[in-house]
Design a protein around this motif. Sequence first.
Motif, short mmCIF file in Angstrom:
data_model
loop_
_atom_site.label_atom_id
_atom_site.label_comp_id
_atom_site.label_asym_id
_atom_site.label_seq_id
_atom_site.Cartn_x
_atom_site.Cartn_y
_atom_site.Cartn_z
N LYS A 1 125.91 44.58 94.24
CA LYS A 1 127.07 44.03 93.57
C LYS A 1 127.70 45.09 92.67
CE LYS A 1 128.25 39.58 91.55
NZ LYS A 1 127.71 38.40 90.88
N LYS A 2 126.85 45.91 92.04
CA LYS A 2 127.36 46.93 91.13
C LYS A 2 127.79 48.20 91.86
CE LYS A 2 124.91 47.83 87.44
NZ LYS A 2 123.61 48.10 86.79
N HIS A 3 127.51 48.29 93.14
CA HIS A 3 127.83 49.49 93.92
C HIS A 3 127.23 50.73 93.30
CE1 HIS A 3 130.42 47.63 96.86
NE2 HIS A 3 130.96 46.93 95.90
N GLU A 4 126.04 50.60 92.81
CA GLU A 4 125.39 51.74 92.20
C GLU A 4 124.02 51.92 92.85
OE1 GLU A 4 123.87 51.87 87.95
OE2 GLU A 4 125.74 52.98 87.82
N VAL A 5 123.73 53.16 93.18
CA VAL A 5 122.44 53.47 93.78
C VAL A 5 121.69 54.39 92.84
CG1 VAL A 5 121.28 54.51 95.77
CG2 VAL A 5 123.45 53.29 96.07
N ILE A 6 120.46 54.04 92.57
CA ILE A 6 119.63 54.90 91.71
C ILE A 6 118.68 55.67 92.61
CG2 ILE A 6 117.96 54.97 89.84
CD1 ILE A 6 120.70 53.99 88.96
N CYS A 7 118.69 56.99 92.45
CA CYS A 7 117.79 57.83 93.24
C CYS A 7 116.35 57.57 92.81
CB CYS A 7 118.15 59.29 93.03
SG CYS A 7 116.97 60.41 93.80
N PRO A 8 115.48 57.30 93.78
CA PRO A 8 114.09 57.04 93.42
C PRO A 8 113.34 58.30 92.98
CG PRO A 8 114.36 57.02 95.81
CD PRO A 8 115.74 57.18 95.22
N GLN B 1 126.07 59.51 92.88
CA GLN B 1 127.53 59.48 92.98
C GLN B 1 127.91 59.82 94.42
OE1 GLN B 1 129.82 59.90 89.94
NE2 GLN B 1 128.15 59.40 88.58
N TYR B 2 128.76 58.98 95.00
CA TYR B 2 129.19 59.27 96.36
C TYR B 2 130.48 60.05 96.35
CZ TYR B 2 125.46 56.71 98.41
OH TYR B 2 124.21 56.34 98.80
N THR B 3 130.47 61.18 97.03
CA THR B 3 131.62 62.07 97.06
C THR B 3 131.94 62.41 98.51
OG1 THR B 3 130.90 63.05 94.99
CG2 THR B 3 132.51 64.29 96.25
N LEU B 4 133.24 62.48 98.82
CA LEU B 4 133.65 62.86 100.15
C LEU B 4 133.56 64.37 100.29
CD1 LEU B 4 134.60 61.18 102.54
CD2 LEU B 4 136.93 61.80 101.93
N VAL B 5 132.72 64.82 101.21
CA VAL B 5 132.53 66.25 101.42
C VAL B 5 133.02 66.58 102.83
CG1 VAL B 5 130.82 68.10 101.66
CG2 VAL B 5 130.57 66.39 99.85
N VAL C 1 128.77 61.74 100.81
CA VAL C 1 127.44 62.26 100.50
C VAL C 1 127.03 61.75 99.12
CG1 VAL C 1 126.05 64.33 100.16
CG2 VAL C 1 127.89 64.32 101.86
N GLY C 2 125.85 61.22 99.06
CA GLY C 2 125.32 60.79 97.77
C GLY C 2 124.79 61.99 97.02
N ILE C 3 125.27 62.16 95.82
CA ILE C 3 124.86 63.33 95.03
C ILE C 3 124.15 62.87 93.78
CG2 ILE C 3 125.67 65.35 93.77
CD1 ILE C 3 128.07 65.39 95.65
N CYS C 4 122.99 63.44 93.54
CA CYS C 4 122.25 63.19 92.31
C CYS C 4 121.65 64.52 91.87
CB CYS C 4 121.17 62.13 92.52
SG CYS C 4 119.89 62.66 93.66
N LYS C 5 120.81 64.48 90.86
CA LYS C 5 120.23 65.72 90.33
C LYS C 5 119.46 66.51 91.40
CE LYS C 5 121.26 65.19 85.92
NZ LYS C 5 122.25 66.06 85.29
N LYS D 1 123.25 70.77 93.38
CA LYS D 1 123.49 72.21 93.51
C LYS D 1 123.72 72.61 94.95
CE LYS D 1 121.51 73.89 89.24
NZ LYS D 1 120.35 73.30 88.62
N SER D 2 122.93 72.05 95.87
CA SER D 2 123.07 72.45 97.27
C SER D 2 124.33 71.87 97.89
CB SER D 2 121.83 72.02 98.07
OG SER D 2 121.69 70.62 98.03
N VAL D 3 124.75 70.69 97.45
CA VAL D 3 125.94 70.07 98.04
C VAL D 3 127.21 70.68 97.49
CG1 VAL D 3 127.24 67.93 98.25
CG2 VAL D 3 124.76 67.91 98.55
#
Length: 63
Positions: free
Chosen positions: A14-21, A28-32, A51-55, A59-61
């Motif tokens: 519902k919140k459209h948020e994904v937490i990296c395990p 954060q989803y970014t169009l690459v 692409v989902g980007i997290c910590k 750097k690689s993305v």
Amino acid sequence: MAKRQSFADKASKKKHEVICPVCNQAVQYTLVVAPEPVSGGKSFKMRSRNVGICKCNEKSVLA
Ligand SMILES: [Zn+2]
């Protein structure tokens, strides 16, 4: 047999948020746009994807 969704699953969708395990940060989803090999590997076409980007991979993305 259908899997029942947990309340947590529904709430996160519902919140459209994904937490990296792995790093426990919001993803954060970014169009690459990146070249992708066409079958045979002799040429490329530009392809955009979300692409989902997290910590873990920022750097690689984004490099
Ligand atoms: Zn992560």
